[in-house]
Design an enzyme around this catalytic site. Structure first.
Site, PDB file in Angstrom:
ATOM      1  N   ASP A  93       0.885  -1.218   0.150  1.00 58.28           N
ATOM      2  CA  ASP A  93      -0.117  -0.571  -0.600  1.00 58.28           C
ATOM      3  C   ASP A  93       1.410   1.376   0.015  1.00 58.28           C
ATOM      4  O   ASP A  93       2.046   1.410   0.550  1.00 58.28           O
ATOM      5  CB  ASP A  93      -0.639   0.131   1.240  1.00 58.28           C
ATOM      6  CG  ASP A  93      -1.822   1.221   1.686  1.00 58.28           C
ATOM      7  OD1 ASP A  93      -2.481   1.822   0.676  1.00 58.28           O
ATOM      8  OD2 ASP A  93      -1.692   1.895   2.206  1.00 58.28           O
ATOM      9  N   ASP A 137       0.155   5.921   1.120  1.00 57.91           N
ATOM     10  CA  ASP A 137       0.126   5.599   1.831  1.00 57.91           C
ATOM     11  C   ASP A 137       0.084   4.818   3.471  1.00 57.91           C
ATOM     12  O   ASP A 137      -0.607   4.929   3.671  1.00 57.91           O
ATOM     13  CB  ASP A 137      -1.333   7.067   1.892  1.00 57.91           C
ATOM     14  CG  ASP A 137      -1.957   7.677   0.668  1.00 57.91           C
ATOM     15  OD1 ASP A 137      -0.280   8.077   0.251  1.00 57.91           O
ATOM     16  OD2 ASP A 137      -2.472   7.842  -0.057  1.00 57.91           O
TER      17      ASP A 137
HETATM   18  P1  B16 Z   1      -7.069  10.333  -3.106  1.00 56.00           P
HETATM   19  P2  B16 Z   1      -3.561   4.172   0.237  1.00 56.00           P
HETATM   20  C1  B16 Z   1      -4.908   6.497  -0.019  1.00 56.00           C
HETATM   21  O1  B16 Z   1      -5.026   5.973  -0.368  1.00 56.00           O
HETATM   22  C2  B16 Z   1      -5.326   7.232   1.694  1.00 56.00           C
HETATM   23  O2  B16 Z   1      -5.501   6.086   2.715  1.00 56.00           O
HETATM   24  C3  B16 Z   1      -6.902   7.535   2.053  1.00 56.00           C
HETATM   25  O3  B16 Z   1      -6.612   8.572   3.248  1.00 56.00           O
HETATM   26  C4  B16 Z   1      -6.952   8.478   0.511  1.00 56.00           C
HETATM   27  O4  B16 Z   1      -8.221   9.205   0.662  1.00 56.00           O
HETATM   28  C5  B16 Z   1      -7.570   7.214  -0.453  1.00 56.00           C
HETATM   29  O5  B16 Z   1      -6.138   6.774  -0.662  1.00 56.00           O
HETATM   30  C6  B16 Z   1      -7.598   8.445  -1.853  1.00 56.00           C
HETATM   31  O6  B16 Z   1      -7.030   9.176  -2.111  1.00 56.00           O
HETATM   32  O7  B16 Z   1      -8.108  11.157  -2.999  1.00 56.00           O
HETATM   33  O8  B16 Z   1      -6.108  10.893  -3.259  1.00 56.00           O
HETATM   34  O9  B16 Z   1      -8.120   9.477  -4.293  1.00 56.00           O
HETATM   35  O10 B16 Z   1      -2.834   3.947   1.708  1.00 56.00           O
HETATM   36  O11 B16 Z   1      -4.710   3.596  -0.465  1.00 56.00           O
HETATM   37  O12 B16 Z   1      -2.514   4.966  -1.309  1.00 56.00           O
HETATM   38 MG    MG Z   2      -2.578   3.442   3.159  1.00 53.18          MG
END
Ligand code: B16
Ligand code: MG
Length: 229
Positions: free
Chosen positions: A13, A15
């Site tokens: 993953d 984030d």
């Molecule tokens: P975006 P991951 C996720 O990334 C984040 O953890 C989450 O907080 C966020 O809302 C989601 O991506 C969508 O992100 O708004 O930039 O499309 O943890 O799956 O890498």
């Molecule tokens: Mg994450």
């Protein structure tokens, strides 16, 4: 600690696992919420890990209503504007992300896993994942990547990790998923993959979100790499 079975790839993953952009997501949501006087506490912020942008805003508004009696109804257009505003704040903050922003242990762990002959990939719900990966300068290390623009169902649905395994040309059970979100561990488990949870035990207490292995942070996972891979 046991070796990790007959696996051929590790899907990370992004984030909260490779980098701490989860705190940038939280700052961006908080800035928008403050402007709108929407109550937004740390417990709600923690629920947004791995959750899509739309589902995140739905969660913020539901919690504000349930916990703080915040009862404003937004039209679809207003709802979309709030999501876009948060995203613009988040994208602005990404310009400060550099290779220095990989979480301690993450880069070393990825390099070690590669050197042992495993493939490595990224599976992220974020539509901004490509920018993050470029800013971290890890794109050339990856054998595959799937981001939020390529999926229709967000975590806990297994789609993101199954698509990543498909791109790698591997069976789902040949992949290990490393996740900081309960929703992401559920997604890996539902997809038939081996799951590694990164974060405190309380985060993964729900049965379907229980990882096969768990570490407090990436540094602790990295410290055990030779025993596992
Ligand atoms: P975006 P991951 C996720 O990334 C984040 O953890 C989450 O907080 C966020 O809302 C989601 O991506 C969508 O992100 O708004 O930039 O499309 O943890 O799956 O890498
Ligand atoms: Mg994450």
């Amino acid at each position: 600690m046991e070796k990790i079975g007959n696996v051929k790839a590790v899907i990370f993953d992004l984030d909260g696992v490779i980098t701490d952009t989860s705190s940038l997501h939280t700052h961006a949501w908080r800035r928008m919420a403050d402007e709108e006087n929407i109550p937004f506490d740390d417990e709600t912020a923690d629920k947004l890990r791995g959750v899509s942008r739309r589902k995140s805003l739905e969660t913020i508004l539901k919690d504000a209503k349930d916990k703080y009696n915040f009862d404003k109804n937004y039209t679809q257009e207003e709802f979309n504007e709030l999501m876009e505003r948060k995203n613009s704040y988040y994208v602005q903050s990404l310009s400060a992300v550099t290779p220095e922003n990989t979480l301690p242990g993450a880069k070393e762990l990825m390099e070690f896993i590669k050197s042992r002959g495993y493939k490595i990939a990224v599976g992220s719900s974020s539509k901004n994942a490509e920018t993050v990966v470029k800013n971290l300068k890890i794109e050339n290390e990856l054998d595959a990547m799937v981001n939020g623009t390529e999926i229709t169902h967000s975590k806990p649905n297994p789609e993101v990790f199954q698509k990543t395994a498909d791109k790698l040309g591997l069976a789902y059970e040949q992949c290990v998923v490393v996740e900081d979100a309960a929703s992401g561990v559920k997604s890996a488990n539902a997809g038939g993959m081996v799951s590694v949870g990164i974060g405190p035990e309380e985060r993964f207490k729900d049965n379907h979100g229980r990882p096969n292995l768990r570490f407090d942070d990436m540094q602790s996972f990295n410290a055990k790499k030779e025993e596992i891979f």
